[in-house]
Scaffold this motif. Structure first.
Motif, PDB file in Angstrom:
ATOM      1  N   LEU A   1      36.302  54.444  38.951  1.00 45.43           N
ATOM      2  CA  LEU A   1      37.095  53.407  38.294  1.00 45.43           C
ATOM      3  C   LEU A   1      36.803  52.062  38.930  1.00 45.43           C
ATOM      4  O   LEU A   1      36.946  51.891  40.150  1.00 45.43           O
ATOM      5  N   THR A   2      36.389  51.102  38.112  1.00 45.08           N
ATOM      6  CA  THR A   2      36.111  49.747  38.583  1.00 45.08           C
ATOM      7  C   THR A   2      37.105  48.775  37.953  1.00 45.08           C
ATOM      8  O   THR A   2      37.899  49.146  37.091  1.00 45.08           O
ATOM      9  N   MET A   3      37.036  47.510  38.358  1.00 45.46           N
ATOM     10  CA  MET A   3      38.010  46.530  37.871  1.00 45.46           C
ATOM     11  C   MET A   3      37.758  46.077  36.450  1.00 45.46           C
ATOM     12  O   MET A   3      38.584  45.367  35.869  1.00 45.46           O
ATOM     13  N   ASP A   4      36.606  46.436  35.889  1.00 41.08           N
ATOM     14  CA  ASP A   4      36.394  46.280  34.447  1.00 41.08           C
ATOM     15  C   ASP A   4      36.675  44.861  33.959  1.00 41.08           C
ATOM     16  O   ASP A   4      37.315  44.657  32.927  1.00 41.08           O
ATOM     17  N   GLY A   5      36.222  43.873  34.731  1.00 39.33           N
ATOM     18  CA  GLY A   5      36.340  42.486  34.282  1.00 39.33           C
ATOM     19  C   GLY A   5      37.678  41.830  34.531  1.00 39.33           C
ATOM     20  O   GLY A   5      37.891  40.677  34.114  1.00 39.33           O
ATOM     21  N   LEU A   6      38.616  42.492  35.204  1.00 38.60           N
ATOM     22  CA  LEU A   6      39.898  41.864  35.495  1.00 38.60           C
ATOM     23  C   LEU A   6      39.716  40.726  36.491  1.00 38.60           C
ATOM     24  O   LEU A   6      39.062  40.882  37.517  1.00 38.60           O
ATOM     25  N   GLY A   7      40.307  39.583  36.204  1.00 44.60           N
ATOM     26  CA  GLY A   7      40.274  38.474  37.140  1.00 44.60           C
ATOM     27  C   GLY A   7      41.337  38.631  38.204  1.00 44.60           C
ATOM     28  O   GLY A   7      42.239  39.474  38.088  1.00 44.60           O
ATOM     29  N   PRO A   8      41.284  37.851  39.277  1.00 42.56           N
ATOM     30  CA  PRO A   8      42.281  37.947  40.339  1.00 42.56           C
ATOM     31  C   PRO A   8      43.705  37.834  39.791  1.00 42.56           C
ATOM     32  O   PRO A   8      44.021  36.913  39.040  1.00 42.56           O
ATOM     33  N   GLY A   9      44.549  38.799  40.154  1.00 40.86           N
ATOM     34  CA  GLY A   9      45.931  38.807  39.708  1.00 40.86           C
ATOM     35  C   GLY A   9      46.155  39.472  38.365  1.00 40.86           C
ATOM     36  O   GLY A   9      47.305  39.710  37.979  1.00 40.86           O
ATOM     37  N   GLN A  10      45.099  39.785  37.645  1.00 44.88           N
ATOM     38  CA  GLN A  10      45.250  40.447  36.351  1.00 44.88           C
ATOM     39  C   GLN A  10      45.411  41.958  36.537  1.00 44.88           C
ATOM     40  O   GLN A  10      44.958  42.531  37.533  1.00 44.88           O
ATOM     41  N   TRP A  11      46.032  42.610  35.557  1.00 43.76           N
ATOM     42  CA  TRP A  11      46.285  44.047  35.638  1.00 43.76           C
ATOM     43  C   TRP A  11      46.291  44.633  34.234  1.00 43.76           C
ATOM     44  O   TRP A  11      46.392  43.903  33.241  1.00 43.76           O
TER      45      TRP A  11
END
Length: 239
Positions: free
Chosen positions: A209-219
């Motif tokens: 599982l990767t962050m998949d393009g989420l920016g800092p603070g995004q969920w």
């Protein structure tokens, strides 16, 4: 479970406050028909002020934790729960972080209200891989990879050697490190033990599982396929 209690447990308010929402006609189905507290309605067909109800218990979230936020419910500074809707703090069962990232570490952080899943992920027996990228204060000396992979490395004040860890060198002062355990400040302490200092640190994946393009603070909320990736092998270093 009655609708009033179900909605209150999701943090929308006390039972008295949720009962008032029903009386005010704020709780409807997708067609705008007003619902009543004793209706039997599937979770996915409930709307509050026209918006879908938050996911039921069994919720799993991932966040790109920014620098400066702590994995705490009570802290004098910014905490990761401040980045979620305020009602998420009031859910019952409670939403908790799956392990922690310290204030100076960014990257992939998981939350869940499923206690069994939380313990499965963090259990040493699950050997879930956590992948970090770090920049270092000094060039690598060359023997770190073999030492980290040996399974014999001891950290100060520890009584057991570290599990083998995989080091991928991305540049003389930039590395990717894969761990299958989560000791206190482990990455920083490993490099300190070989005379180096971690300047920046980010967790980039948990399992596959990767962050998949989420920016800092995004969920975002995870589905069953996302959760299954947690228990899969991480992507290769050049992915």
């Amino acid at each position: 479970m009655k609708l009033v209690k179900r909605i209150a447990n999701l943090g929308y308010g006390s039972r008295k406050e949720v009962a008032l929402m029903f009386r005010e006609g704020r709780i409807t189905d997708p067609d705008g028909e007003v619902l009543y507290a004793d209706d039997q309605v599937p979770h996915e067909r409930i709307r509050i002020d026209g918006e879908p109800l938050d996911p039921p218990p069994g919720l799993v979230l991932m966040m790109n934790k920014p620098l400066g936020a702590t994995c705490s419910r009570k802290d004098a500074g910014r905490v990761v729960y401040d980045l979620l809707p305020p009602r998420y703090r009031l859910r019952d069962p409670a939403l908790s972080t799956v392990g922690r990232l310290d204030r100076d570490t960014s990257g992939l952080l998981l939350f869940t209200d499923d206690g069994a899943l939380l313990h499965r992920i963090i259990s040493p027996r699950s050997r879930v891989a956590k992948v970090y990228e770090a920049t270092l204060a000094q060039d690598l000396r060359g023997d770190e990879g073999a030492l980290f992979a040996s399974g014999t490395m001891m950290l100060e004040s520890e009584k057991e050697p570290l599990e083998p860890a995989a080091l991928d060198v991305l540049a003389p002062r930039r590395v990717r490190l894969t761990l299958t355990e989560g000791r206190y400040h482990q990455v920083r302490r490993m490099f300190a033990a070989v005379g180096n200092h971690v300047e920046t640190l980010a967790r980039i994946s948990v399992g596959a599982l990767t962050m998949d393009g989420l920016g800092p603070g995004q969920w975002r909320a995870l589905n069953a396929a996302d959760v299954a990736q947690v228990f899969s092998a991480p992507p290769p270093a050049d992915a």
